[in-house]
Design an enzyme around this catalytic site. Structure first.
Site: not given
Length: 307
Positions: A12, A57, A183, A231, A259
């Site tokens: 991978k 993988t 986050r 924003q 992200h």
């Protein structure tokens, strides 16, 4: 004509893993791109399609994330040693493992003097800027009478490992995104700013000082904004520049939302407490806006690629 199987490997490639270590208000980040290649007793999978000796993988990908949790990432070299040893010693058919790792280094964004005086120096413990940093840009336009000077930068990669949320958004039957209350917020800052110096009759700004301090204001605003949306962060960055640099009347941004998704480690019997993330490179949200000094007219081209 008879044929024989030559050198072969599989695995991978480019597993992006970000590991955050939280030491109180100070966080530590390791950002790796890990590629795995395995070889050994793989004749039958090529000749007959038998997968009896093939470790999927997808399993190698899972191992990268699991090891980031179980062993941490002390260094790229040591992390690769753990992985290679595991694949060769745990699977009889695998005789050789090649681990290639790219590490993306980050530096802390220092707290501003204002934040330090108000006891906010700890905020810089979770804010980083990618080493190597940005490409500086400039566009100079002159028509024989008037000047237009647009400065800027691109590929200034920044990340906050906390102090970012995203919730309360519109939802319809196609919405699957879960609300986030803690986050990672990351972006590659592309910004252009227009100076209000337009005539030789005006004092000429110190361009080097202006650039350095504008960049500093961008970084400090990014680090010090508790963000409920990209924003909001964009507007705070632009406002900081306009409020702090009298020679600038307009700044235009293009900010991709880089992200970072929490990896589901439960199928591997592990808990992921905001520690191991998958860094996705596409698709991405793209946030663009201009911040102007009150009373100023827009003058930066909308198509930023023209600069």
């Amino acid at each position: 004509m008879p044929t024989i199987l030559g050198q072969n490997q599989y695995g991978k490639a480019e597993n992006r893993v970000v590991r955050i270590v939280r030491d109180g208000g100070t966080h530590h980040i390791k950002d790796l791109n890990v590629s795995i290649a395995l070889s050994g007793d793989m004749g039958e999978v090529h000749h007959s399609g038998s997968n009896a000796n093939v470790l999927p993988t997808d399993t190698t990908k899972n191992t990268v994330y699991a090891f980031a949790k179980e062993f941490g990432i002390e260094s790229a070299e040591q992390f690769g040693i753990h992985l290679a040893r595991h694949f060769v010693t745990s699977q009889e058919a695998i005789h050789r493992a090649r681990i290639r790792i790219e590490e993306y280094a980050w530096e802390r964004i220092p707290a501003s003097r204002k934040a330090s005086r108000s006891g906010g120096a700890e905020k810089a413990g979770h804010s980083f800027v990618r080493k190597g940093q940005e490409t500086r840009l400039a566009q100079i336009t002159y028509d024989g009478n008037d000047w237009q000077i647009i400065s800027g930068l691109t590929d200034l990669t920044v990340l906050n490992s906390t102090n970012s949320e995203f919730w309360g958004y519109l939802k319809d039957k196609y919405t699957t995104l879960e609300e986030a209350y803690d986050r990672i917020l990351a972006t590659d800052v592309s910004a252009r700013w227009r100076h209000n110096w337009t005539s030789d009759a005006q004092p000429v700004p110190n361009w080097e000082k202006s650039y350095a301090r504008t960049k500093r204001h961008l970084l400090e605003a990014f680090a010090e904004t508790y963000s409920l949306s990209l924003q909001q962060t964009l507007y705070q960055m632009g406002s900081r520049v306009i409020d702090s640099r009298s020679e600038i009347d307009e700044i235009r941004f293009s900010l991709p939302n880089n992200h970072h998704f929490l990896v589901d480690l439960e199928p591997l019997g592990l808990k992921n407490d905001n520690e191991v993330y998958f860094a996705a490179d596409r698709p991405y949200g793209l946030i663009e806006a201009t911040v102007l000094r009150d009373g100023a007219e827009a003058g930066i081209p909308v198509d930023l690629t023209n600069l």
